[in-house]
Design a protein around this motif. Structure first.
Motif, PDB file in Angstrom:
ATOM      1  N   VAL A   7       4.100 -22.397  -4.683  1.00 22.31           N
ATOM      2  CA  VAL A   7       5.569 -22.208  -3.481  1.00 22.31           C
ATOM      3  C   VAL A   7       6.445 -21.650  -3.436  1.00 22.31           C
ATOM      4  O   VAL A   7       6.944 -20.908  -3.447  1.00 22.31           O
ATOM      5  CB  VAL A   7       6.632 -23.927  -4.618  1.00 22.31           C
ATOM      6  CG1 VAL A   7       7.356 -24.396  -4.957  1.00 22.31           C
ATOM      7  CG2 VAL A   7       5.293 -24.853  -5.956  1.00 22.31           C
ATOM      8  N   VAL A   8       6.625 -22.372  -1.869  1.00 18.29           N
ATOM      9  CA  VAL A   8       7.799 -21.787  -1.020  1.00 18.29           C
ATOM     10  C   VAL A   8       8.807 -22.325  -1.369  1.00 18.29           C
ATOM     11  O   VAL A   8       8.926 -23.712  -0.833  1.00 18.29           O
ATOM     12  CB  VAL A   8       6.998 -21.658   0.226  1.00 18.29           C
ATOM     13  CG1 VAL A   8       8.009 -20.691   0.891  1.00 18.29           C
ATOM     14  CG2 VAL A   8       5.383 -20.812   0.491  1.00 18.29           C
ATOM     15  N   TYR A   9      10.019 -21.472  -0.965  1.00 20.31           N
ATOM     16  CA  TYR A   9      11.367 -22.545  -0.845  1.00 20.31           C
ATOM     17  C   TYR A   9      11.382 -21.926   0.520  1.00 20.31           C
ATOM     18  O   TYR A   9      12.315 -21.730   1.032  1.00 20.31           O
ATOM     19  CB  TYR A   9      12.516 -21.544  -1.997  1.00 20.31           C
ATOM     20  CG  TYR A   9      12.242 -21.696  -3.425  1.00 20.31           C
ATOM     21  CD1 TYR A   9      11.885 -22.530  -4.425  1.00 20.31           C
ATOM     22  CD2 TYR A   9      10.876 -20.479  -4.178  1.00 20.31           C
ATOM     23  CE1 TYR A   9      11.731 -22.793  -5.456  1.00 20.31           C
ATOM     24  CE2 TYR A   9      10.911 -20.547  -5.582  1.00 20.31           C
ATOM     25  CZ  TYR A   9      11.222 -22.212  -6.140  1.00 20.31           C
ATOM     26  OH  TYR A   9       9.997 -21.574  -7.544  1.00 20.31           O
ATOM     27  N   ALA A  10      12.053 -23.852   0.990  1.00 19.13           N
ATOM     28  CA  ALA A  10      11.790 -24.115   1.922  1.00 19.13           C
ATOM     29  C   ALA A  10      13.641 -23.429   2.891  1.00 19.13           C
ATOM     30  O   ALA A  10      13.442 -23.184   3.915  1.00 19.13           O
ATOM     31  CB  ALA A  10      11.926 -25.227   2.253  1.00 19.13           C
ATOM     32  N   ASP A  11      14.867 -24.296   1.873  1.00 17.77           N
ATOM     33  CA  ASP A  11      15.864 -24.217   2.301  1.00 17.77           C
ATOM     34  C   ASP A  11      16.165 -22.727   2.427  1.00 17.77           C
ATOM     35  O   ASP A  11      16.736 -22.485   2.905  1.00 17.77           O
ATOM     36  CB  ASP A  11      16.726 -25.210   2.073  1.00 17.77           C
ATOM     37  CG  ASP A  11      16.326 -26.232   2.163  1.00 17.77           C
ATOM     38  OD1 ASP A  11      16.344 -26.570   3.514  1.00 17.77           O
ATOM     39  OD2 ASP A  11      16.738 -27.372   1.208  1.00 17.77           O
ATOM     40  N   ASN A  12      15.298 -21.582   1.424  1.00 18.00           N
ATOM     41  CA  ASN A  12      16.433 -20.598   0.863  1.00 18.00           C
ATOM     42  C   ASN A  12      15.142 -19.699   2.210  1.00 18.00           C
ATOM     43  O   ASN A  12      16.152 -18.656   2.871  1.00 18.00           O
ATOM     44  CB  ASN A  12      15.205 -19.674  -0.287  1.00 18.00           C
ATOM     45  CG  ASN A  12      16.506 -20.645  -1.546  1.00 18.00           C
ATOM     46  OD1 ASN A  12      17.522 -21.141  -1.077  1.00 18.00           O
ATOM     47  ND2 ASN A  12      15.603 -20.417  -2.674  1.00 18.00           N
ATOM     48  N   ALA A  13      14.300 -20.317   1.996  1.00 16.79           N
ATOM     49  CA  ALA A  13      13.416 -19.085   3.685  1.00 16.79           C
ATOM     50  C   ALA A  13      14.371 -19.333   5.042  1.00 16.79           C
ATOM     51  O   ALA A  13      14.975 -18.643   5.339  1.00 16.79           O
ATOM     52  CB  ALA A  13      12.464 -19.529   4.247  1.00 16.79           C
ATOM     53  N   ILE A  14      15.136 -20.401   5.261  1.00 13.00           N
ATOM     54  CA  ILE A  14      15.573 -20.676   6.796  1.00 13.00           C
ATOM     55  C   ILE A  14      16.451 -19.914   6.345  1.00 13.00           C
ATOM     56  O   ILE A  14      17.380 -19.193   7.277  1.00 13.00           O
ATOM     57  CB  ILE A  14      15.457 -22.252   6.586  1.00 13.00           C
ATOM     58  CG1 ILE A  14      14.423 -23.178   6.242  1.00 13.00           C
ATOM     59  CG2 ILE A  14      16.636 -22.667   7.215  1.00 13.00           C
ATOM     60  CD1 ILE A  14      14.212 -23.166   8.179  1.00 13.00           C
ATOM     61  N   SER A  15      17.628 -20.227   5.332  1.00 13.28           N
ATOM     62  CA  SER A  15      18.713 -19.149   5.559  1.00 13.28           C
ATOM     63  C   SER A  15      18.516 -17.626   5.130  1.00 13.28           C
ATOM     64  O   SER A  15      19.542 -17.025   6.525  1.00 13.28           O
ATOM     65  CB  SER A  15      20.145 -20.111   4.271  1.00 13.28           C
ATOM     66  OG  SER A  15      19.067 -19.370   3.211  1.00 13.28           O
ATOM     67  N   ALA A  16      17.290 -17.363   4.459  1.00  8.98           N
ATOM     68  CA  ALA A  16      16.604 -15.675   4.467  1.00  8.98           C
ATOM     69  C   ALA A  16      16.718 -15.075   5.700  1.00  8.98           C
ATOM     70  O   ALA A  16      17.146 -14.332   6.533  1.00  8.98           O
ATOM     71  CB  ALA A  16      15.720 -15.612   3.710  1.00  8.98           C
TER      72      ALA A  16
END
Ligand SMILES: Cc1cc2nc3c(=O)[nH]c(=O)nc-3n(C[C@H](O)[C@H](O)[C@H](O)COP(=O)(O)OP(=O)(O)OC[C@H]3O[C@@H](n4cnc5c(N)ncnc54)[C@H](O)[C@@H]3O)c2cc1C
Length: 369
Positions: free
Chosen positions: A137-146
């Motif tokens: 699983v990739v954490y989508a919203d977290n990836a965008i903000s990082a």
């Protein structure tokens, strides 16, 4: 050298991050705010997988993406990727299982094959399950903000609420990562369509082995159901590319029609004998190319167009960005991207992989594997 990135979804942000790492002076245009819910990249999670049933050309992208997701995890203060492992279920001759096996064989990837019934009781006794480790699983919203934080720290100029005009003259390389908006572009409108699809979150009463990992299940009618754990006791499930509803991009997420939710619940109950409790549903955009494979087009020496990710592009955004930025630096289309050149659409033999029906459900048809 200057580089302009159009679009601040997952692909545009990775493009900006890879370009700044390589020393480009980057500016990124996003017509809304980064993290908005009107395109394709919002939400809690996406699936990562490696033994790619859609074709071995994607395995190289997965291999390149995984360490880049690891890099993002190492600089982020929130979870980015969790390798839960994955299960693939279907008939021995299904395109899903044949595709997973072909990719695993080509790339010598370890997989485990066993009878699907040991995992889900309600399937044909000849149905097969395959387990792979390099999935999760990739954490989508977290990836965008990082990625946004990283880009800002490195001095990328992020211009939010700024639409990049179609007729802007190129001032150095321009990489267009416009997601479903590309389907409106005169050059690409015949190659891609923008479609609304839904995914649904459910809780379940007792632990279920298959819900511990990401899973893809292909039924006898060809439809593919996918799922991924999001939080303990909560599973996110959707049909891949079904039902698809043609829709202009820009509409924020909304709730799903009730019958779509019941359809998923019935499908899961028919194979697991578990009753799901619906929590919420969200809409998002798929940008389907005619054959559901990506489009990487070096349209002019300076203008690159990347899109048509067809509902499976999140996991590969780091690799696409890394390769395109390398291609710009070397003034060449990297070999790993040749398979995605839109020149392939000049053939009449374009076959889409999973489109089962547009808009309506195959109601009254029991889903069996
Ligand atoms: C329900 C659902 C489930 C999915 N599941 C998975 C999965 O499990 N695994 C996986 O790998 N993939 C999955 N995907 C696919 C994945 O989410 C998409 O491929 C990916 O998010 C596409 O990202 P993008 O950056 O290309 O597009 P977008 O996120 O739509 O970004 C494009 C951006 O460009 C901006 N833009 C457009 N035109 C302009 C302009 N002229 N000027 C400025 N800005 C502009 C838009 O506002 C937008 O923010 C799923 C998709 C959906 C909808």
């Amino acid at each position: 050298m200057k580089i302009t990135v159009v679009g601040g979804g997952i692909l545009g942000l990775w493009m900006a991050a890879e370009a700044t790492k390589k020393g480009f002076d980057v500016r990124l245009f996003e017509q809304y705010e980064i993290g908005h819910a009107r395109g394709s990249s919002h939400g809690d999670t996406r699936i990562f997988r490696s033994a790619y049933w859609e074709g071995p050309e994607y395995v190289a992208l997965a291999e390149l993406s995984l360490p880049l997701w690891g890099w993002l995890r190492s600089i982020a203060d929130q979870p980015i990727i969790d390798l839960t492992g994955g299960y693939y279920l279907g008939g021995a001759g299904s395109s899903l299982l044949r595709g997973v096996e072909a990719s695993a064989r080509t790339y010598d990837m370890p997989i485990r094959k066993f009878q699907a019934r040991t995992l889900v009781p309600g399937c044909d006794k000849k149905s097969v399950a395959i387990e792979e480790k390099l999935a999760g699983v990739v954490y989508a919203d977290n990836a965008i903000s990082a990625l946004k934080s990283f880009c800002l720290e490195k001095g990328v100029s992020i211009l939010e609420n700024r639409k990049y005009p179609d007729d802007e003259k190129d001032d150095g390389p321009v990489v267009v990562c416009a997601g479903p908006w590309l389907a409106r572009h005169p050059v690409y409108s015949g190659l891609m369509t923008s479609n609304r699809v839904y995914c649904h979150w459910f809780s379940y009463p007792t632990p279920v082995e298959i819900f511990r990992k990401i899973f893809l299940i292909q039924g006898k009618d060809g439809r593919v159901l996918y799922g991924m754990p999001t939080q303990p006791g909560i599973i996110k499930i959707g049909w891949h590319n079904y039902p698809i509803i043609p829709l202009e991009p820009g509409t924020a997420e909304d709730g799903s029609p009730r019958e779509y939710i019941e359809d998923i619940k019935d499908a899961i109950t028919s194979i697991t004998e578990i009753s799901l409790h619906h929590l919420k549903s969200k809409g998002c955009y798929f940008t389907n190319s005619r054959d559901e494979n990506f489009v990487v087009h070096r349209r002019t020496r300076t203008r690159w167009i990347i899109g048509g990710l067809s509902g499976h592009g999140f996991k590969f955004a780091p690799a696409l960005a890394n390769l395109v930025v390398g291609g710009i630096a070397n003034d060449d289309l990297p070999p790993a991207l040749h398979a995605f050149d839109p020149v392939r659409f000049s053939s009449d033999e374009i076959i889409s992989r999973t489109h089962v029906a547009a808009g309506s459900l195959l109601l009254g048809q029991e889903w069996r594997i």
